[in-house]
Design an enzyme around this catalytic site. Structure first.
Site: not given
Ligand code: NAD
Length: 356
Positions: A141, A186, A219, A243, A247
């Site tokens: 970001y 990852k 994942d 992020d 959620d």
């Protein structure tokens, strides 16, 4: 003790839920003999309207010289035109950057009385008690973003120092809990993730030998979070993975209105806010769920004011109110009258007890 709080209620339901958090803090201060100096400041869309800036200088200065910042939410249809030069969210990003708030803590605790509020089966979520620690000021970001006619690029960078400091925040937190830390990356694909895995392993082994660290691919973590959420204690991850996963994790608890968060830097100064937005669809009706804001105030007591007993007292009062059915419409039971925002505040305040 004496403490100074900067209060940025913001837009929509922000002022409604923050009012209840402040009443709860006031009662805690009264019971435990503390003095809280509260300064309410313009922020977000309301500040764009009043002063032409979502984070006016006076607001930022007051935040930087306070002991903690309590924030509601910003935004709403009035300021959401994509062509608009000034947007409420810019204030939020600038505030986090100015305070060096690189660690975002999001606890997710499923209260026994609310196991029915989630879309997941009660037997899966009963007893869930985890905290996400998301890196907030680095990664993709904040890298370079570029675009030409047939290509777009977003650069993801992490430094050793950035991974070290977020790992320390997460490991320190794990020490105060069940001493289990899951680091999510990852590393089978990304170089930043290989760095993340190496550095987090080194920091935990050298500085937190009593903390059990496991590494998990993002994942796989997304799957295990809804398959066996009870097994997690503290989870640490980079900005974009955090992020998305925070959620997902929030939905374990059923309503956005229930969950608090803290954004912390190197010192004690932090920003505390419920995870929900300004909820324009219910703003002004006095029915917003204030538990997320009240639990954010409890985090403020624990992390910035270093008052763990007071924080625990407020969390116990919230648990008591929930157990006795004090619920706003978003989590209401079919056969029980839903309470207004202020009535939930009253229910929590009436359950706050003098230190024994
Ligand atoms: P939202 O969180 O405001 O609302 C999503 C849904 O959840 C709505 O139906 C709302 O009524 C409900 N809800 C949220 N909080 C609730 C509460 N405390 N009690 C009861 N119900 C609650 O998200 P959104 O609708 O996507 O965004 C609305 C505005 O808020 C947008 O302008 C967005 O940019 C902004 N926003 C701000 C923040 C922030 O300030 N940190 C975070 C998210 C969204």
């Amino acid at each position: 003790m004496k403490a100074r709080l900067a209060v940025l209620a913001g837009d929509g339901i922000g002022p409604e839920v923050i009012a209840e958090a402040l009443r709860c803090l006031g009662r805690v201060a009264q019971l435990y003999g503390h003095e809280l100096e509260v300064t309410e400041l313009a922020f977000g869309g309301a500040a764009i309207d009043a002063e032409g800036d979502p984070l006016p200088d006076r607001t930022l200065r007051a935040c930087l010289t306070s002991d903690a910042v309590l924030l509601g939410a910003v935004g709403g249809p009035k300021w959401s035109d994509p062509g608009q030069r000034l947007r409420p969210e810019q204030g939020l990003l600038r505030l986090r950057q100015s305070l060096g708030a690189f660690a975002n803590l999001r606890p997710v605790k499923v209260h026994p009385a609310l196991a029915d509020a989630s879309t997941l089966k009660p037997e899966v979520i009963q007893g869930v008690d985890l905290v996400f620690v998301r890196e907030l000021t680095g990664g993709i970001y904040f890298g370079d973003h570029s675009r030409d006619a047939d290509r777009a690029t977003d650069v993801c960078t992490y430094t050793v120092a950035e991974v070290e400091r977020i790992t320390r925040v997460a490991a320190r937190l794990a020490q105060t809990r069940r001493r289990r830390l899951t680091s999510i990356d990852k590393s089978n694909v990304l170089e930043t993730s290989r760095l993340w895995r190496e550095v987090s392993a080194r920091v935990v082994a050298a500085e937190f030998p009593e903390v059990a660290l496991e590494h998990m691919l993002v994942d796989s973590a997304a799957m295990h979070l809804i398959r066996r959420p009870r097994d997690f204690d503290v989870l640490v991850t980079e900005n974009m993975f955090g992020d998305i996963l925070t959620d997902e994790a929030a939905m374990l608890a059923g309503s956005l209105g229930l969950l608090p968060s803290a954004s912390l830097g190197e010192g004690r100064l932090g920003i505390y806010e419920p995870i929900h937005g300004s909820a324009p669809d219910i703003a002004g009706r006095g029915i917003a769920n204030p538990y997320g804001a009240i639990l954010s105030a409890a985090m403020l007591l624990r992390h910035s004011l270093q008052l763990p007993a007071e924080a625990a007292a407020l969390e116990r009062a919230v648990a008591g109110a929930l157990a006795d059915g004090a619920r706003t419409p978003d989590i209401a039971l079919a056969h029980v009258r839903a309470l207004a925002t202020r009535e939930v505040g009253d229910a929590v305040i009436s359950r706050l007890q003098r230190p024994g």
